[in-house]
Design a protein around this motif. Structure first.
Motif, PDB file in Angstrom:
ATOM      1  N   ALA A  95      10.819  58.280  14.809  1.00 53.16           N
ATOM      2  CA  ALA A  95      11.952  59.105  14.235  1.00 53.16           C
ATOM      3  C   ALA A  95      12.420  60.375  15.269  1.00 53.16           C
ATOM      4  O   ALA A  95      13.305  60.749  15.572  1.00 53.16           O
ATOM      5  CB  ALA A  95      12.193  59.259  12.952  1.00 53.16           C
ATOM      6  N   GLU A 162      16.142  51.205  14.052  1.00 57.78           N
ATOM      7  CA  GLU A 162      16.439  52.846  14.134  1.00 57.78           C
ATOM      8  C   GLU A 162      18.143  52.978  14.657  1.00 57.78           C
ATOM      9  O   GLU A 162      18.614  53.975  14.125  1.00 57.78           O
ATOM     10  CB  GLU A 162      15.615  53.469  15.493  1.00 57.78           C
ATOM     11  CG  GLU A 162      13.959  53.518  15.405  1.00 57.78           C
ATOM     12  CD  GLU A 162      13.418  53.958  16.498  1.00 57.78           C
ATOM     13  OE1 GLU A 162      12.238  54.903  16.355  1.00 57.78           O
ATOM     14  OE2 GLU A 162      13.641  53.633  17.608  1.00 57.78           O
ATOM     15  N   VAL A 181      16.342  62.134  10.651  1.00 63.09           N
ATOM     16  CA  VAL A 181      14.965  61.885  11.106  1.00 63.09           C
ATOM     17  C   VAL A 181      14.375  61.000   9.828  1.00 63.09           C
ATOM     18  O   VAL A 181      13.743  60.095  10.250  1.00 63.09           O
ATOM     19  CB  VAL A 181      14.470  63.007  11.512  1.00 63.09           C
ATOM     20  CG1 VAL A 181      12.889  62.897  11.696  1.00 63.09           C
ATOM     21  CG2 VAL A 181      14.870  64.099  12.442  1.00 63.09           C
ATOM     22  N   VAL A 184      15.711  57.501   9.571  1.00 63.62           N
ATOM     23  CA  VAL A 184      15.426  56.426  10.708  1.00 63.62           C
ATOM     24  C   VAL A 184      13.711  56.190  10.363  1.00 63.62           C
ATOM     25  O   VAL A 184      13.342  54.944  10.423  1.00 63.62           O
ATOM     26  CB  VAL A 184      15.464  57.123  12.091  1.00 63.62           C
ATOM     27  CG1 VAL A 184      14.573  56.137  13.120  1.00 63.62           C
ATOM     28  CG2 VAL A 184      16.892  57.209  12.642  1.00 63.62           C
ATOM     29  N   ALA A 185      12.863  57.292   9.884  1.00 62.78           N
ATOM     30  CA  ALA A 185      11.616  57.022   9.622  1.00 62.78           C
ATOM     31  C   ALA A 185      11.575  55.952   8.277  1.00 62.78           C
ATOM     32  O   ALA A 185      10.725  55.040   8.327  1.00 62.78           O
ATOM     33  CB  ALA A 185      10.788  58.277   9.228  1.00 62.78           C
TER      34      ALA A 185
END
Length: 208
Positions: A95, A162, A181, A184-185
């Motif tokens: 990410a 992602e 971030v 996405v993670a």
């Protein structure tokens, strides 16, 4: 028209950089001859001298945007330490490299506007495809550095996840002020061990 002299090449580069900056900040509709010339600090006539059409100018903006995005991801990947990572840390590493530590929403949104441009302008498709290949290479390198398998099929699926998570985060950002971030993670953490399983530890290896 080709920029045959060093001065001409420098001017054409300034215009391409200005066009790319407008695309990343305001989207493709902002890439217009007058706006590009003003941002580059050059006469309006220079845009039509060095670029045969608005499509040609937009192509330069697309190319510049792809270059900057890929270069920034490459630099973040290069700075990532090579070490064994569990699923959560691998997802976080992917990410951070994919999004950046201090992401700019307009620049991230430009990634997805490129996909739409490629669909509407087939002449841009090769540039976008090359950019996607580079993103896949970078993601594979993150997995390699994390001591994980990086088979193309798994990398492709991770990138798809992602992209979906980042696009959703960007769309909701005005209301939720979420962290792209983390978004996405969170989207990939549960599938990392399936799509990119950890490599077997070498006998006597400390894992670092």
């Amino acid at each position: 028209m080709a920029a045959a002299t060093p001065k001409g090449q420098a001017r054409r580069q300034l215009l391409a950089e200005a066009a790319g900056a407008l695309l990343m900040k305001h989207g493709p509709d902002a890439v217009r001859h007058r706006a590009v010339a003003e941002l580059a600090g050059l006469p309006l006539a220079s845009t039509t001298y060095y670029f045969s059409s608005l499509t040609d100018l937009l192509a330069a903006a697309v190319e510049r945007t792809c270059e900057i995005d890929a270069q920034e991801m490459t630099e973040r990947c290069a700075a990532l330490p090579a070490q064994s990572r569990d699923a959560r840390d691998t997802a976080a590493a992917l990410a951070r490299v994919f999004v950046g530590e201090e992401p700019v929403s307009s620049q991230l949104a430009a990634r997805y506007e490129l996909f739409v441009l490629a669909a509407r302008h087939p002449e841009f498709a090769e540039m976008i495809s090359h950019r996607q290949d580079r993103v896949s290479e970078i993601a594979a390198e993150v997995l390699d550095k994390s001591r994980r398998h990086s088979a193309p099929a798994g990398v492709h699926k991770l990138i798809a996840l992602e992209n979906g998570a980042l696009l959703e985060s960007l769309a909701a950002d005005g209301q939720t002020h979420g962290d792209p971030v983390s978004a996405v993670a969170d989207a990939v953490v549960d599938v990392v061990d399936v799509l990119a399983p950890a490599l077997p530890q070498m006998v006597g290896s400390s894992g670092n």
